[in-house]
Design a protein around this motif. Structure first.
Motif, PDB file in Angstrom:
ATOM      1  N   ASP A 199       0.786  -1.227   0.058  1.00 27.91           N
ATOM      2  CA  ASP A 199      -0.036  -0.005  -0.065  1.00 27.91           C
ATOM      3  C   ASP A 199       0.609   1.305  -0.094  1.00 27.91           C
ATOM      4  O   ASP A 199       0.330   2.289   0.176  1.00 27.91           O
ATOM      5  N   ARG A 200       2.048   1.060  -0.224  1.00 27.90           N
ATOM      6  CA  ARG A 200       3.116   2.349  -0.138  1.00 27.90           C
ATOM      7  C   ARG A 200       4.013   2.167  -1.400  1.00 27.90           C
ATOM      8  O   ARG A 200       4.381   1.120  -1.486  1.00 27.90           O
ATOM      9  N   ALA A 201       4.181   3.000  -2.138  1.00 23.38           N
ATOM     10  CA  ALA A 201       5.106   2.984  -3.282  1.00 23.38           C
ATOM     11  C   ALA A 201       6.773   2.914  -2.649  1.00 23.38           C
ATOM     12  O   ALA A 201       6.886   3.421  -1.591  1.00 23.38           O
ATOM     13  N   GLU A 202       7.434   2.111  -3.076  1.00 23.63           N
ATOM     14  CA  GLU A 202       8.866   2.053  -3.032  1.00 23.63           C
ATOM     15  C   GLU A 202       9.839   2.985  -3.686  1.00 23.63           C
ATOM     16  O   GLU A 202       9.546   3.286  -4.943  1.00 23.63           O
ATOM     17  N   SER A 203      10.651   3.472  -3.196  1.00 23.60           N
ATOM     18  CA  SER A 203      11.734   4.294  -3.618  1.00 23.60           C
ATOM     19  C   SER A 203      13.104   3.520  -4.071  1.00 23.60           C
ATOM     20  O   SER A 203      13.118   2.284  -3.769  1.00 23.60           O
ATOM     21  N   SER A 204      13.787   4.110  -4.878  1.00 25.69           N
ATOM     22  CA  SER A 204      15.125   3.328  -5.289  1.00 25.69           C
ATOM     23  C   SER A 204      16.201   4.353  -5.436  1.00 25.69           C
ATOM     24  O   SER A 204      15.813   5.638  -5.148  1.00 25.69           O
ATOM     25  N   GLU A 205      17.166   4.192  -5.806  1.00 22.60           N
ATOM     26  CA  GLU A 205      18.381   5.115  -5.747  1.00 22.60           C
ATOM     27  C   GLU A 205      18.100   6.369  -6.828  1.00 22.60           C
ATOM     28  O   GLU A 205      18.627   7.256  -6.531  1.00 22.60           O
ATOM     29  N   THR A 206      17.192   6.020  -7.877  1.00 21.21           N
ATOM     30  CA  THR A 206      16.997   6.733  -8.756  1.00 21.21           C
ATOM     31  C   THR A 206      15.617   7.569  -9.092  1.00 21.21           C
ATOM     32  O   THR A 206      15.381   8.491  -9.452  1.00 21.21           O
ATOM     33  N   THR A 207      14.943   7.032  -7.971  1.00 25.61           N
ATOM     34  CA  THR A 207      13.504   7.327  -7.962  1.00 25.61           C
ATOM     35  C   THR A 207      12.971   7.488  -6.453  1.00 25.61           C
ATOM     36  O   THR A 207      13.116   6.501  -5.995  1.00 25.61           O
ATOM     37  N   GLY A 208      12.676   8.637  -6.259  1.00 26.73           N
ATOM     38  CA  GLY A 208      12.024   8.851  -4.906  1.00 26.73           C
ATOM     39  C   GLY A 208      10.473   8.972  -4.833  1.00 26.73           C
ATOM     40  O   GLY A 208       9.860   9.765  -5.637  1.00 26.73           O
ATOM     41  N   HIS A 209       9.895   8.422  -3.927  1.00 22.18           N
ATOM     42  CA  HIS A 209       8.375   8.829  -3.415  1.00 22.18           C
ATOM     43  C   HIS A 209       8.241   9.446  -2.111  1.00 22.18           C
ATOM     44  O   HIS A 209       8.584   8.855  -1.393  1.00 22.18           O
ATOM     45  N   LEU A 210       7.770  10.767  -2.176  1.00 24.96           N
ATOM     46  CA  LEU A 210       7.306  11.409  -0.993  1.00 24.96           C
ATOM     47  C   LEU A 210       6.125  11.778  -0.744  1.00 24.96           C
ATOM     48  O   LEU A 210       5.114  11.687  -1.668  1.00 24.96           O
ATOM     49  N   ARG A 211       5.640  12.297   0.439  1.00 26.81           N
ATOM     50  CA  ARG A 211       4.256  12.785   0.542  1.00 26.81           C
ATOM     51  C   ARG A 211       4.401  13.744   1.499  1.00 26.81           C
ATOM     52  O   ARG A 211       5.194  14.007   2.725  1.00 26.81           O
ATOM     53  N   ALA A 212       3.604  15.047   1.349  1.00 31.25           N
ATOM     54  CA  ALA A 212       3.427  16.035   2.205  1.00 31.25           C
ATOM     55  C   ALA A 212       2.065  16.936   2.096  1.00 31.25           C
ATOM     56  O   ALA A 212       1.402  16.588   0.890  1.00 31.25           O
ATOM     57  N   LYS A 213       1.750  17.757   2.922  1.00 28.57           N
ATOM     58  CA  LYS A 213       0.544  18.591   2.763  1.00 28.57           C
ATOM     59  C   LYS A 213       1.030  19.880   2.206  1.00 28.57           C
ATOM     60  O   LYS A 213       0.141  20.678   1.435  1.00 28.57           O
ATOM     61  N   ARG A 214       2.297  20.400   2.246  1.00 29.32           N
ATOM     62  CA  ARG A 214       2.719  21.513   1.716  1.00 29.32           C
ATOM     63  C   ARG A 214       4.085  21.335   1.196  1.00 29.32           C
ATOM     64  O   ARG A 214       4.915  20.636   1.952  1.00 29.32           O
TER      65      ARG A 214
END
Length: 320
Positions: A269-284
């Motif tokens: 249920d959460r995206a995986e990041s890698s060395e070249t690809t990042g997945h982040l979350r925030a409201k601002r």
């Protein structure tokens, strides 16, 4: 009681006679009391915001954006203006007539069928929809605020829009973006920029592309941000750092395997990041760039952007 519906129509996307015929057919098929319809035409100077405000003033309980992504964005932004005080008082409908139709794709609105899209407006249930707001700073110091419903960002996505041939887009639709992808990739470079999430101290980041999204699916049904939900009260970010063939292979592995097939098999249920690809979350999200970049807001391009701040306005809209 008969419902009052305003249709904000972009005349560059469909002939008036064809659109009125499709709307009338949907009304007839729906049966019951026919709604009161008010028509508002967009223009180059007013791509939809002024027309949406006029529809709201006229007492419309639903305002339908009949056009492309720009029309949808303009109407959604206008309808979300009063949500902070009162909540959404007028619902949004969509008749997708553009090339990308990004919000329609993410919400499952019928594409290429104006009658079916308006039938959904007449018979479908409404749901909440978050609205994004981006404050953009240009190299000359001027700032502007732009609403968005799908995504904003810089890098390949923004450069691809700049590189896309308008005549080809008119003939080939969203496939024109594919034609521009190679040129866009050649024009993008990895840069170091400042990234701050939810008011925390800025952190250095290196990437060639950053997307800040309310929805995760783009043209062709490609899902770039699998965690993005249009009503979860958060923004999802995709950071692409690939520089060179090997790095791009890692990016493709992350998208196709780790956040594609593997996610389906494991139910993650959460995206995986890698060395070249990042997945982040925030409201601002606040970003400061080292030099001016092309920047895109729901498919519209803005030039010479040196900084931007994006925030989410939870449940600012209701959409059918």
């Amino acid at each position: 009681m008969r419902e009052t519906i305003g249709i904000v129509w972009n005349p560059s996307k469909a002939a008036e006679s064809e659109l009125r015929t499709a709307v009338a057919a949907a009304v007839t098929a729906a049966g019951g009391d026919a709604p009161v319809l008010h028509w508002f035409e967009t223009s180059v100077d007013d791509p939809g915001a002024g027309a949406a405000r006029a529809a709201r003033t006229a007492g419309c309980s639903v305002v339908v954006a009949a056009g492309g992504d720009g029309t949808v964005r303009a109407v959604a932004g206008a309808l979300g203006e009063t949500a902070a005080e009162d909540g959404p008082s007028v619902e949004l409908g969509i008749i997708p007539l553009g090339t990308g139709n990004l919000l329609a794709r993410n919400l499952g609105v019928p594409l290429g069928d104006a009658e079916a899209a308006f039938a959904r407006v007449l018979t479908g249930d409404s749901r909440t929809l978050d609205l994004g707001e981006a404050t953009i700073t240009h190299a000359d110091g001027n700032e502007e605020v732009q609403a968005f419903v799908v995504m904003v960002g810089f890098g390949i996505d923004a450069q691809m829009i700049v590189e896309t041939d308008d005549e080809l887009k008119a003939r080939a639709g969203w496939l024109a973006y594919v034609e521009s992808l190679g040129r866009a990739a050649a024009e993008t470079e990895v840069v170091e920029f400042s990234l701050s999430l939810d008011g925390k101290d800025p952190q250095p980041e290196q990437a060639h592309t950053l997307l800040v999204a309310n929805c995760g699916t783009i043209q062709g049904g490609i899902t770039l941000l699998p965690d993005a939900e249009p009503d979860d009260g958060e923004l999802d970010m995709l950071v692409l750092r690939a520089d060179g063939v090997a790095a791009w292979l890692d990016t493709m592995r992350n998208m196709v395997w780790e956040n594609g097939l593997k996610r389906l098999l494991t139910g993650a249920d959460r995206a995986e990041s890698s060395e070249t690809t990042g997945h982040l979350r925030a409201k601002r999200v606040r970003v400061e760039l080292p030099h001016p970049h092309a920047f895109e807001v729901d498919g519209d391009d803005f030039e010479d952007v040196i900084a931007f701040e994006a925030r989410i306005l939870p449940a600012a809209l209701r959409v059918r």
